[in-house]
Design an enzyme around this catalytic site. Structure first.
Site, PDB file in Angstrom:
ATOM      1  N   CYS A 100      -3.173   7.200  10.392  1.00  0.00           N
ATOM      2  CA  CYS A 100      -3.987   6.531   9.381  1.00  0.00           C
ATOM      3  C   CYS A 100      -4.150   5.073   9.811  1.00  0.00           C
ATOM      4  O   CYS A 100      -3.542   4.620  10.778  1.00  0.00           O
ATOM      5  CB  CYS A 100      -3.296   6.607   8.021  1.00  0.00           C
ATOM      6  SG  CYS A 100      -1.686   5.782   8.030  1.00  0.00           S
ATOM      7  N   HIS A 108       6.538   0.520   6.429  1.00  0.00           N
ATOM      8  CA  HIS A 108       6.960   0.997   5.100  1.00  0.00           C
ATOM      9  C   HIS A 108       7.210  -0.140   4.112  1.00  0.00           C
ATOM     10  O   HIS A 108       7.331   0.106   2.913  1.00  0.00           O
ATOM     11  CB  HIS A 108       8.240   1.822   5.235  1.00  0.00           C
ATOM     12  CG  HIS A 108       8.145   2.875   6.293  1.00  0.00           C
ATOM     13  ND1 HIS A 108       8.681   2.711   7.552  1.00  0.00           N
ATOM     14  CD2 HIS A 108       7.548   4.084   6.287  1.00  0.00           C
ATOM     15  CE1 HIS A 108       8.415   3.792   8.273  1.00  0.00           C
ATOM     16  NE2 HIS A 108       7.732   4.635   7.533  1.00  0.00           N
ATOM     17  N   CYS A 140       2.105  -1.774   5.656  1.00  0.00           N
ATOM     18  CA  CYS A 140       0.754  -1.267   5.408  1.00  0.00           C
ATOM     19  C   CYS A 140       0.149  -2.010   4.218  1.00  0.00           C
ATOM     20  O   CYS A 140       0.805  -2.155   3.176  1.00  0.00           O
ATOM     21  CB  CYS A 140       0.821   0.228   5.101  1.00  0.00           C
ATOM     22  SG  CYS A 140      -0.764   0.894   4.559  1.00  0.00           S
ATOM     23  N   HIS A 146      13.989   6.459   0.542  1.00  0.00           N
ATOM     24  CA  HIS A 146      12.875   6.293   1.487  1.00  0.00           C
ATOM     25  C   HIS A 146      12.651   4.793   1.692  1.00  0.00           C
ATOM     26  O   HIS A 146      12.697   4.020   0.727  1.00  0.00           O
ATOM     27  CB  HIS A 146      11.602   6.954   0.941  1.00  0.00           C
ATOM     28  CG  HIS A 146      10.495   7.000   1.945  1.00  0.00           C
ATOM     29  ND1 HIS A 146       9.668   5.926   2.188  1.00  0.00           N
ATOM     30  CD2 HIS A 146      10.083   7.983   2.790  1.00  0.00           C
ATOM     31  CE1 HIS A 146       8.793   6.252   3.129  1.00  0.00           C
ATOM     32  NE2 HIS A 146       9.026   7.496   3.508  1.00  0.00           N
ATOM     33  N   GLU A 187      10.104   2.981   2.041  1.00  0.00           N
ATOM     34  CA  GLU A 187       9.053   2.389   1.204  1.00  0.00           C
ATOM     35  C   GLU A 187       9.564   2.115  -0.210  1.00  0.00           C
ATOM     36  O   GLU A 187       9.264   1.080  -0.810  1.00  0.00           O
ATOM     37  CB  GLU A 187       7.822   3.304   1.158  1.00  0.00           C
ATOM     38  CG  GLU A 187       6.660   2.657   0.423  1.00  0.00           C
ATOM     39  CD  GLU A 187       5.477   3.578   0.223  1.00  0.00           C
ATOM     40  OE1 GLU A 187       4.829   3.476  -0.842  1.00  0.00           O
ATOM     41  OE2 GLU A 187       5.182   4.400   1.116  1.00  0.00           O
ATOM     42  N   SER A 198       9.496  11.872   7.844  1.00  0.00           N
ATOM     43  CA  SER A 198       8.159  11.479   7.368  1.00  0.00           C
ATOM     44  C   SER A 198       7.843  12.148   6.040  1.00  0.00           C
ATOM     45  O   SER A 198       7.625  13.361   5.962  1.00  0.00           O
ATOM     46  CB  SER A 198       7.105  11.864   8.419  1.00  0.00           C
ATOM     47  OG  SER A 198       5.816  11.790   7.875  1.00  0.00           O
ATOM     48  N   ASN A 219       5.113  11.895   4.127  1.00  0.00           N
ATOM     49  CA  ASN A 219       3.760  12.468   3.991  1.00  0.00           C
ATOM     50  C   ASN A 219       3.649  13.793   4.756  1.00  0.00           C
ATOM     51  O   ASN A 219       2.944  14.697   4.334  1.00  0.00           O
ATOM     52  CB  ASN A 219       2.684  11.457   4.398  1.00  0.00           C
ATOM     53  CG  ASN A 219       2.530  11.308   5.890  1.00  0.00           C
ATOM     54  OD1 ASN A 219       1.831  12.076   6.536  1.00  0.00           O
ATOM     55  ND2 ASN A 219       3.180  10.302   6.460  1.00  0.00           N
TER      56      ASN A 219
END
Length: 315
Positions: free
Chosen positions: A18, A80, A102, A130, A132, A229, A231
């Site tokens: 992405c 992240h 991001c 996680h 993030e 990951s 996602n």
């Protein structure tokens, strides 16, 4: 020579990198050009061992904490996002640092801070541990954000003031699972403030939509991505929910168990947002060595998003 049996591979588009991952990798590459090796990276820049190995070969050194970095070399923070304490500590030590968070994750950070300024109690929908989630919760003092992982958590949550609530979400969640949690929160707390625009990123949403199409009626769906990951793991779940008989997460072609292909005529193939395209080609090539492959490309969206590099590297 025995005749190879036919196999249709339904290839999902969009898949793989992405814009946020592209930008993060570029940041490491540009930092190495600007400052030379070694450049330190706090945490895996993106969750993919192949990407990390390639950057290590160029001179990137991956560490888990800022204290593992020398003060005289640049350090990059992963895509992240990081708690506020990390750049603050880098500044205190007079380090050169580049934030590769991001921009869509940064948007969630800004939302959380805005809700906090307005005196709202904040709920974060995400997965504990996680990076993030750790980064988002670390934007505010401890205790200001409550993590909710499931519908059950949403039903059990008891806020201090039910009339003064807001929620934000991790960007890489399953769209459908998150919708169920949001619905539970909104049913209990009709006045809860929602994000201006959905927090789940466009790339996560697009990859899940594509997997729903290739997964419907597939005997097997292969998702290329790392165990770490979020996602990528969600894509496996989405494929099964869409009707795939089986779905497997693999790091690369060498992780395929060919026993999975027994009786299989249609395979869906996709890659998580941090998996490079050469790994996809590797799986296609491995299948072509064993089967008479027909490649069917399934495009559900066009992606044109790009993110600028930080000014310190763009100059």
């Amino acid at each position: 020579m025995t005749e190879r049996r036919p196999l249709t591979i339904r290839l999902a588009t969009p898949r793989g990198f992405c814009a946020g991952v592209d930008r993060a990798i570029q940041i490491v590459e540009e930092a190495l050009k600007k400052w030379g090796a070694p450049v330190y990276v706090r945490h895996e820049i993106v969750h993919n061992a192949h990407v990390v190995s390639r950057l290590e070969a160029l001179g990137a050194v991956f560490v888990e904490e800022l204290e593992d970095c020398p003060e005289d070399r640049p350090v990059i923070f992963s895509a992240h996002g990081v708690p506020k304490s990390v750049p603050a500590e880098a500044q205190r030590r007079n380090m050169i640092y580049v934030d590769a968070t991001c921009p869509l994750v940064s948007k969630v950070h800004v939302e959380a801070e805005r809700h906090d300024r307005e005196g709202k109690e904040i709920v974060l929908i995400g997965h504990e541990g996680h990076p993030e989630v750790i980064g988002t919760m670390g934007q505010l003092p401890e205790g200001r954000i409550t993590l909710i992982e499931t519908v059950e958590d949403a039903m059990a949550f008891e806020p201090a003031n039910p009339a003064n609530l807001a929620f934000v979400t991790q960007t890489t969640l399953s769209v459908d699972d998150t919708a169920d949690i949001v619905a539970a929160l909104q049913a209990r707390f009709p006045g809860i403030s929602t994000p201006h625009k959905e927090d789940i990123c466009y790339a996560t949403t697009n990859r899940q939509e594509a997997v729903k199409v290739i997964g419907a009626g597939a005997d097997l769906v292969l998702v290329i991505g790392a165990e770490t990951s979020s996602n990528s793991k969600r894509l496996v779940e989405v494929a099964l929910r869409a009707g795939a008989k089986r779905s497997e997460l693999i790091a690369a072609a060498e992780n395929i168990d060919w026993a999975w292909f027994e009786g299989v005529t249609t395979v869906g193939l996709t890659a998580g947002a941090s998996a490079p395209e050469d790994l996809v080609q590797g799986v296609i090539d491995a299948c072509c060595e064993r089967f008479d492959v027909t490649l069917d490309s399934v495009e559900t969206a066009k992606e044109t998003v790009t993110f600028k590099l930080p000014r310190v590297l763009a100059d």
